[in-house]
Design an enzyme around this catalytic site. Sequence first.
Site, PDB file in Angstrom:
ATOM      1  N   ASP A 108      27.185 -34.042  -3.686  1.00  0.00           N
ATOM      2  CA  ASP A 108      26.354 -34.876  -2.816  1.00  0.00           C
ATOM      3  C   ASP A 108      25.341 -34.057  -2.004  1.00  0.00           C
ATOM      4  O   ASP A 108      24.827 -34.514  -0.992  1.00  0.00           O
ATOM      5  CB  ASP A 108      27.245 -35.708  -1.877  1.00  0.00           C
TER       6      ASP A 108
ATOM      7  N   HIS B  25       8.027 -14.428 -16.056  1.00  0.00           N
ATOM      8  CA  HIS B  25       8.472 -15.362 -15.008  1.00  0.00           C
ATOM      9  C   HIS B  25       9.902 -15.044 -14.567  1.00  0.00           C
ATOM     10  O   HIS B  25      10.708 -15.945 -14.327  1.00  0.00           O
ATOM     11  CB  HIS B  25       8.338 -16.811 -15.472  1.00  0.00           C
TER      12      HIS B  25
ATOM     13  N   ASP C   3       5.409 -11.426  -7.310  1.00  0.00           N
ATOM     14  CA  ASP C   3       4.492 -12.549  -7.552  1.00  0.00           C
ATOM     15  C   ASP C   3       5.019 -13.708  -6.715  1.00  0.00           C
ATOM     16  O   ASP C   3       6.098 -14.243  -6.998  1.00  0.00           O
ATOM     17  CB  ASP C   3       4.503 -12.888  -9.057  1.00  0.00           C
TER      18      ASP C   3
ATOM     19  N   ASP D 246      -0.950 -18.097  -4.816  1.00  0.00           N
ATOM     20  CA  ASP D 246      -0.348 -17.444  -5.990  1.00  0.00           C
ATOM     21  C   ASP D 246      -0.909 -16.028  -6.086  1.00  0.00           C
ATOM     22  O   ASP D 246      -2.011 -15.830  -6.608  1.00  0.00           O
ATOM     23  CB  ASP D 246      -0.676 -18.277  -7.244  1.00  0.00           C
TER      24      ASP D 246
ATOM     25  N   HIS E 222      -0.471 -13.046 -21.722  1.00  0.00           N
ATOM     26  CA  HIS E 222      -0.866 -14.304 -21.074  1.00  0.00           C
ATOM     27  C   HIS E 222      -2.381 -14.364 -20.871  1.00  0.00           C
ATOM     28  O   HIS E 222      -3.107 -13.412 -21.137  1.00  0.00           O
ATOM     29  CB  HIS E 222      -0.106 -14.506 -19.743  1.00  0.00           C
TER      30      HIS E 222
ATOM     31  N   HIS F  92      -5.586 -19.449 -14.357  1.00  0.00           N
ATOM     32  CA  HIS F  92      -5.217 -20.874 -14.423  1.00  0.00           C
ATOM     33  C   HIS F  92      -5.755 -21.537 -13.170  1.00  0.00           C
ATOM     34  O   HIS F  92      -6.055 -20.871 -12.178  1.00  0.00           O
ATOM     35  CB  HIS F  92      -3.691 -21.061 -14.559  1.00  0.00           C
TER      36      HIS F  92
ATOM     37  N   HIS G 154       0.235 -24.193 -11.398  1.00  0.00           N
ATOM     38  CA  HIS G 154      -0.555 -24.252 -12.637  1.00  0.00           C
ATOM     39  C   HIS G 154      -1.182 -25.639 -12.603  1.00  0.00           C
ATOM     40  O   HIS G 154      -0.628 -26.600 -13.124  1.00  0.00           O
ATOM     41  CB  HIS G 154       0.333 -24.061 -13.875  1.00  0.00           C
TER      42      HIS G 154
ATOM     43  N   GLU H 176      -5.623 -12.860 -12.936  1.00  0.00           N
ATOM     44  CA  GLU H 176      -4.363 -12.130 -12.948  1.00  0.00           C
ATOM     45  C   GLU H 176      -4.125 -11.332 -14.223  1.00  0.00           C
ATOM     46  O   GLU H 176      -3.201 -11.618 -14.993  1.00  0.00           O
ATOM     47  CB  GLU H 176      -3.197 -13.080 -12.713  1.00  0.00           C
TER      48      GLU H 176
ATOM     49  N   TYR I 253       2.065  -4.870 -19.780  1.00  0.00           N
ATOM     50  CA  TYR I 253       3.531  -4.829 -19.760  1.00  0.00           C
ATOM     51  C   TYR I 253       4.027  -4.028 -20.966  1.00  0.00           C
ATOM     52  O   TYR I 253       3.596  -4.270 -22.091  1.00  0.00           O
ATOM     53  CB  TYR I 253       4.107  -6.252 -19.820  1.00  0.00           C
TER      54      TYR I 253
ATOM     55  N   ARG J 217       0.956  -6.310 -12.818  1.00  0.00           N
ATOM     56  CA  ARG J 217       0.034  -7.450 -12.738  1.00  0.00           C
ATOM     57  C   ARG J 217      -0.606  -7.402 -11.353  1.00  0.00           C
ATOM     58  O   ARG J 217       0.069  -7.067 -10.368  1.00  0.00           O
ATOM     59  CB  ARG J 217       0.777  -8.774 -12.950  1.00  0.00           C
TER      60      ARG J 217
ATOM     61  N   GLU K 107      -2.880 -10.050  -9.059  1.00  0.00           N
ATOM     62  CA  GLU K 107      -3.328 -11.442  -9.087  1.00  0.00           C
ATOM     63  C   GLU K 107      -3.913 -11.869  -7.751  1.00  0.00           C
ATOM     64  O   GLU K 107      -3.324 -11.625  -6.697  1.00  0.00           O
ATOM     65  CB  GLU K 107      -2.132 -12.359  -9.412  1.00  0.00           C
TER      66      GLU K 107
HETATM   67  N1  GLY Z   1       3.231 -17.305 -10.517  1.00  0.00           N
HETATM   68  C1  GLY Z   1       3.014 -17.772 -11.813  1.00  0.00           C
HETATM   69  C2  GLY Z   1       1.682 -17.379 -12.280  1.00  0.00           C
HETATM   70  O1  GLY Z   1       1.099 -16.451 -11.750  1.00  0.00           O
HETATM   71  O2  GLY Z   1       1.131 -17.988 -13.151  1.00  0.00           O
HETATM   72 MN    MN Z   2       1.546 -15.631  -9.853  1.00  0.00          MN
HETATM   73 MN    MN Z   3      -0.812 -17.303 -11.418  1.00  0.00          MN
END
Ligand code: GLY
Ligand code: MN
Ligand code: MN
Length: 438
Positions: free
Chosen positions: A38, A242, A259, A270, A349, A353, A360, A383, A387, A404, A406
Amino acid sequence: MLGFSPNLFWERRKTVFSKLDETVLVLTSGSIRNKSRDTEIPFRPDSDFFYLTGVCEPDSVAVLRPNGSDGDLILFIPSRDLDKERWTGQRMGLEGFKEEYGAVAVYGRHQLEEYFPSLITNTDKIHFRIGSDQRVQDLIFASLKATRLYKPRGEKGLQGVLDPGCILDEMRLFKDDEELDRIRRATQITSESFCEMLKYCSPGTGEWELAAALEFGFRKRGASGTAYPTIVGSGSNSCVLHYSDNSRRMEAGDLVLVDGGAEVDLYAGDITRTFPVSGSFTPPQKAVYEVVQRAHRSAIDEVAPGAVLDSIHRVAVSQLVEGLLDLGVLEGSAEEIIDKRAYKKFFPHQTSHWLGLDVHDVGDYFVGDQSRTLQPGMVLTVEPGLYFPRLSEDVEEFCGIGIRIEDDVVVTEEGSELLGLSLPVSTGDVESLLEDQK
Ligand code: GLY
Ligand code: MN
Ligand code: MN
């Protein structure tokens, strides 16, 4: 309404009414989900539902129906339950919702089966997200079936369901001043919290401790929490795009990729930075980092009205490929590597975005088969990353390195605005920042 002006939601609904063309749009806020037995997970309303109503109540339904040259908002909201309110706090009555949110009628959610069918009798198409709410969906499907079986000659009957995204995604892609204000605050809070978190960045500290320090910074500065699960990946965890277990203790010599994004009035920040846990980059880490840094800089410089989204990605890819050639990771000609997408092993990637109510965010990336042209009011991330997971034995020297960088950018009339506090990017500045935070 989270401090947004009521007029904003009314204006958005007006735009929707002008696009509905005799169809009806139905949105649902979503339900509270349980964490265990609950115990509940904090509720966040569906982004589309909030965007058009400003309502944050669970189990609610909004019907937008054209009416002459304008349209009506009808809400179904769970009725008050005084016993429940003793446990979870006081709520507004249905009349209060009517006044505050500009609805022509507000019904109790328990009245859905009674009133909803009559709201969709004069339309042959309805905008509704399949799977979003079983009770509403059952009513819509029953209506579709009734049309097929019993529709009297000469009358309209419900014949089709369209996704609300075909109207709303394009609207949400362009942010107004009140939305930009929230995204600016979310990114500002995120970047300030990144700096503060660094005093805990040292060998022996758990990834979860860095995540907790970052999220404490978000809450301390007034954010409601995180826009998505914080990623703190040290060592080879930095290569898991992720990763969110955040369960390893950092070791001397590691890099740690963080991140994270604060959420302010449902809008996301982000940001990603990658730090050397011991305070300084090793030569191979520095070499890879500087390649990503060049890609990040060049891609951000490319953001401007009239630029094509794909050109931002292409600029980043070209810098990364040049760097991978210099590092001796890839061989051959840059054109061929790009053509064959051989870089994808190290940069799997996209560069950007959309960012907004959803991290996203919604909005098409292509118009037909053409990459989207940037226009003022769009908000996007930049970003790039590289890797080298453990499986890349062919590049022994770089194994376990994941980097990364970003940032979030608004397209403006003049060019672009980099959001947040301009967190340090260069290796020297990052090392100085780590030193300052000790
Ligand atoms: N934090 C997820 C991305 O950078 O897309
Ligand atoms: Mn991110
Ligand atoms: Mn992002």
